[in-house]
Design a protein around this motif. Structure first.
Motif, PDB file in Angstrom:
ATOM      1  N   ALA A  50      -4.235   2.683   7.347  1.00 11.57           N
ATOM      2  CA  ALA A  50      -3.170   3.690   7.260  1.00 11.57           C
ATOM      3  C   ALA A  50      -2.970   4.358   8.620  1.00 11.57           C
ATOM      4  O   ALA A  50      -1.831   4.557   9.054  1.00 11.57           O
ATOM      5  CB  ALA A  50      -3.506   4.724   6.197  1.00 11.57           C
ATOM      6  N   ARG A  51      -4.062   4.682   9.295  1.00 12.97           N
ATOM      7  CA  ARG A  51      -3.940   5.315  10.616  1.00 12.97           C
ATOM      8  C   ARG A  51      -3.217   4.399  11.599  1.00 12.97           C
ATOM      9  O   ARG A  51      -2.480   4.863  12.464  1.00 12.97           O
ATOM     10  CB  ARG A  51      -5.318   5.713  11.149  1.00 12.97           C
ATOM     11  CG  ARG A  51      -5.904   6.913  10.434  1.00 12.97           C
ATOM     12  CD  ARG A  51      -7.099   7.507  11.174  1.00 12.97           C
ATOM     13  NE  ARG A  51      -7.989   6.523  11.720  1.00 12.97           N
ATOM     14  CZ  ARG A  51      -9.197   6.214  11.235  1.00 12.97           C
ATOM     15  NH1 ARG A  51      -9.653   6.830  10.172  1.00 12.97           N
ATOM     16  NH2 ARG A  51      -9.947   5.305  11.819  1.00 12.97           N
ATOM     17  N   LYS A  67      -3.231   2.141  -3.520  1.00 11.84           N
ATOM     18  CA  LYS A  67      -3.146   3.446  -2.868  1.00 11.84           C
ATOM     19  C   LYS A  67      -4.284   3.558  -1.872  1.00 11.84           C
ATOM     20  O   LYS A  67      -5.450   3.467  -2.240  1.00 11.84           O
ATOM     21  CB  LYS A  67      -3.243   4.572  -3.898  1.00 11.84           C
ATOM     22  CG  LYS A  67      -2.095   4.577  -4.876  1.00 11.84           C
ATOM     23  CD  LYS A  67      -2.254   5.701  -5.886  1.00 11.84           C
ATOM     24  CE  LYS A  67      -1.076   5.748  -6.833  1.00 11.84           C
ATOM     25  NZ  LYS A  67      -1.189   6.867  -7.763  1.00 11.84           N
ATOM     26  N   SER A  77      -7.578   6.231   6.212  1.00 14.43           N
ATOM     27  CA  SER A  77      -8.210   4.919   6.330  1.00 14.43           C
ATOM     28  C   SER A  77      -7.748   4.252   7.621  1.00 14.43           C
ATOM     29  O   SER A  77      -6.670   4.561   8.149  1.00 14.43           O
ATOM     30  CB  SER A  77      -7.862   4.048   5.127  1.00 14.43           C
ATOM     31  OG  SER A  77      -6.488   3.697   5.157  1.00 14.43           O
ATOM     32  N   ILE A  93      -4.662   8.161   3.659  1.00 21.04           N
ATOM     33  CA  ILE A  93      -3.953   8.373   4.919  1.00 21.04           C
ATOM     34  C   ILE A  93      -4.939   8.342   6.090  1.00 21.04           C
ATOM     35  O   ILE A  93      -4.572   8.086   7.223  1.00 21.04           O
ATOM     36  CB  ILE A  93      -3.154   9.708   4.885  1.00 21.04           C
ATOM     37  CG1 ILE A  93      -2.212   9.833   6.083  1.00 21.04           C
ATOM     38  CG2 ILE A  93      -4.080  10.902   4.817  1.00 21.04           C
ATOM     39  CD1 ILE A  93      -0.983   9.003   5.970  1.00 21.04           C
ATOM     40  N   TYR A 126       0.844  -1.193   0.000  1.00 18.12           N
ATOM     41  CA  TYR A 126       0.000   0.000   0.000  1.00 18.12           C
ATOM     42  C   TYR A 126       0.881   1.245   0.000  1.00 18.12           C
ATOM     43  O   TYR A 126       1.917   1.277   0.645  1.00 18.12           O
ATOM     44  CB  TYR A 126      -0.892   0.061   1.243  1.00 18.12           C
ATOM     45  CG  TYR A 126      -1.791  -1.129   1.432  1.00 18.12           C
ATOM     46  CD1 TYR A 126      -2.829  -1.388   0.550  1.00 18.12           C
ATOM     47  CD2 TYR A 126      -1.609  -1.989   2.504  1.00 18.12           C
ATOM     48  CE1 TYR A 126      -3.664  -2.487   0.736  1.00 18.12           C
ATOM     49  CE2 TYR A 126      -2.432  -3.080   2.702  1.00 18.12           C
ATOM     50  CZ  TYR A 126      -3.462  -3.326   1.807  1.00 18.12           C
ATOM     51  OH  TYR A 126      -4.276  -4.406   1.995  1.00 18.12           O
ATOM     52  N   THR A 127       0.422   2.265  -0.707  1.00 26.82           N
ATOM     53  CA  THR A 127       1.036   3.586  -0.638  1.00 26.82           C
ATOM     54  C   THR A 127       0.042   4.497   0.057  1.00 26.82           C
ATOM     55  O   THR A 127      -1.140   4.542  -0.323  1.00 26.82           O
ATOM     56  CB  THR A 127       1.376   4.122  -2.040  1.00 26.82           C
ATOM     57  OG1 THR A 127       2.248   3.201  -2.691  1.00 26.82           O
ATOM     58  CG2 THR A 127       2.043   5.489  -1.953  1.00 26.82           C
ATOM     59  N   LEU A 128       0.480   5.221   1.069  1.00 22.85           N
ATOM     60  CA  LEU A 128      -0.386   6.111   1.821  1.00 22.85           C
ATOM     61  C   LEU A 128      -0.475   7.449   1.101  1.00 22.85           C
ATOM     62  O   LEU A 128       0.537   8.143   0.927  1.00 22.85           O
ATOM     63  CB  LEU A 128       0.148   6.308   3.239  1.00 22.85           C
ATOM     64  CG  LEU A 128      -0.123   5.184   4.239  1.00 22.85           C
ATOM     65  CD1 LEU A 128       0.397   3.850   3.780  1.00 22.85           C
ATOM     66  CD2 LEU A 128       0.413   5.541   5.599  1.00 22.85           C
ATOM     67  N   VAL A 179       0.689   4.618  10.475  1.00 28.39           N
ATOM     68  CA  VAL A 179       1.415   5.886  10.587  1.00 28.39           C
ATOM     69  C   VAL A 179       2.104   5.987  11.940  1.00 28.39           C
ATOM     70  O   VAL A 179       1.515   5.718  12.985  1.00 28.39           O
ATOM     71  CB  VAL A 179       0.468   7.082  10.365  1.00 28.39           C
ATOM     72  CG1 VAL A 179       1.135   8.402  10.742  1.00 28.39           C
ATOM     73  CG2 VAL A 179       0.003   7.129   8.923  1.00 28.39           C
TER      74      VAL A 179
END
Length: 147
Positions: free
Chosen positions: A128-129, A120, A125, A123, A106-108, A132
C-alpha cells in the motif's frame, strides 16, 4: 502523534469491541477472579492466575482500542474522495504482476480493518505504501476505482 486513517465502518467495529470489553468481558472476568479467590490459596490456584492473565489481556486491549480511536482520522465517506487517478486511502486498486499475469484487487484501509482474504490491505503495508500517491499512466477506470 500522527493521526491514523480509518473508515467509519472500522471505527464503529472498534467501538463495538470496546463496548463489549467494558460491559461484558470486564465484569465477567472480575466475577471469575472473585470466584477463584474464594477457592483459597492463591499461590497454587490455576483458575485465579488464568483469570488474572485474562484480565490483563482485556485491560490492554481496552487501552489499545481507546488509543486507536483517540488518534483516528476517520474518513467519513471514502466514496467522496476525489477520483483523480491518484491512489489514496480508501482506493480499490487492481494490480497485475507483469511477470506472471496474475491480477489482484486490494482496497487500502486502516490497520484494524485489514483482511487479506477480503482483499483489504493496511494503508501502512509495504504494498500500500508503494501504491499511495501513484498516478496511473493509463485510464484510472481501467485499473482501479475508488469506493
Amino acid at each position: 502523534m500522527q493521526k491514523t486513517p480509518m473508515t467509519v465502518k472500522g471505527a464503529n467495529a472498534l467501538r463495538q469491541e470496546l463496548e463489549k470489553l467494558k460491559t461484558i468481558d470486564r465484569p465477567h472476568i472480575a466475577k471469575a477472579i472473585g470466584e477463584a479467590r474464594a477457592h483459597g490459596d492463591l499461590r497454587e490456584n490455576a483458575e485465579y492466575h488464568a483469570a488474572k492473565d485474562n484480565q490483563g489481556f482485556i485491560e490492554a486491549r481496552i487501552r489499545d482500542i481507546e488509543g486507536k480511536l483517540a488518534n483516528a482520522n476517520i474518513i467519513v465517506d471514502v466514496s467522496k474522495l476525489p477520483k483523480n487517478g491518484i491512489v489514496v486511502f480508501g482506493t480499490t486498486v487492481h494490480v497485475a504482476n507483469l511477470d506472471t499475469a496474475v491480477e489482484s484487487t486490494y482496497t487500502l484501509v486502516g490497520d484494524d480493518e485489514a483482511d487479506l482474504k477480503l482483499g483489504k490491505i493496511s494503508i501502512n503495508s509495504p504494498i500500500a505504501r508503494s501504491l499511495v500517491g501513484k498516478k496511473l499512466a493509463i485510464s484510472p477506470k481501467q485499473l482501479f476505482q475508488q469506493e
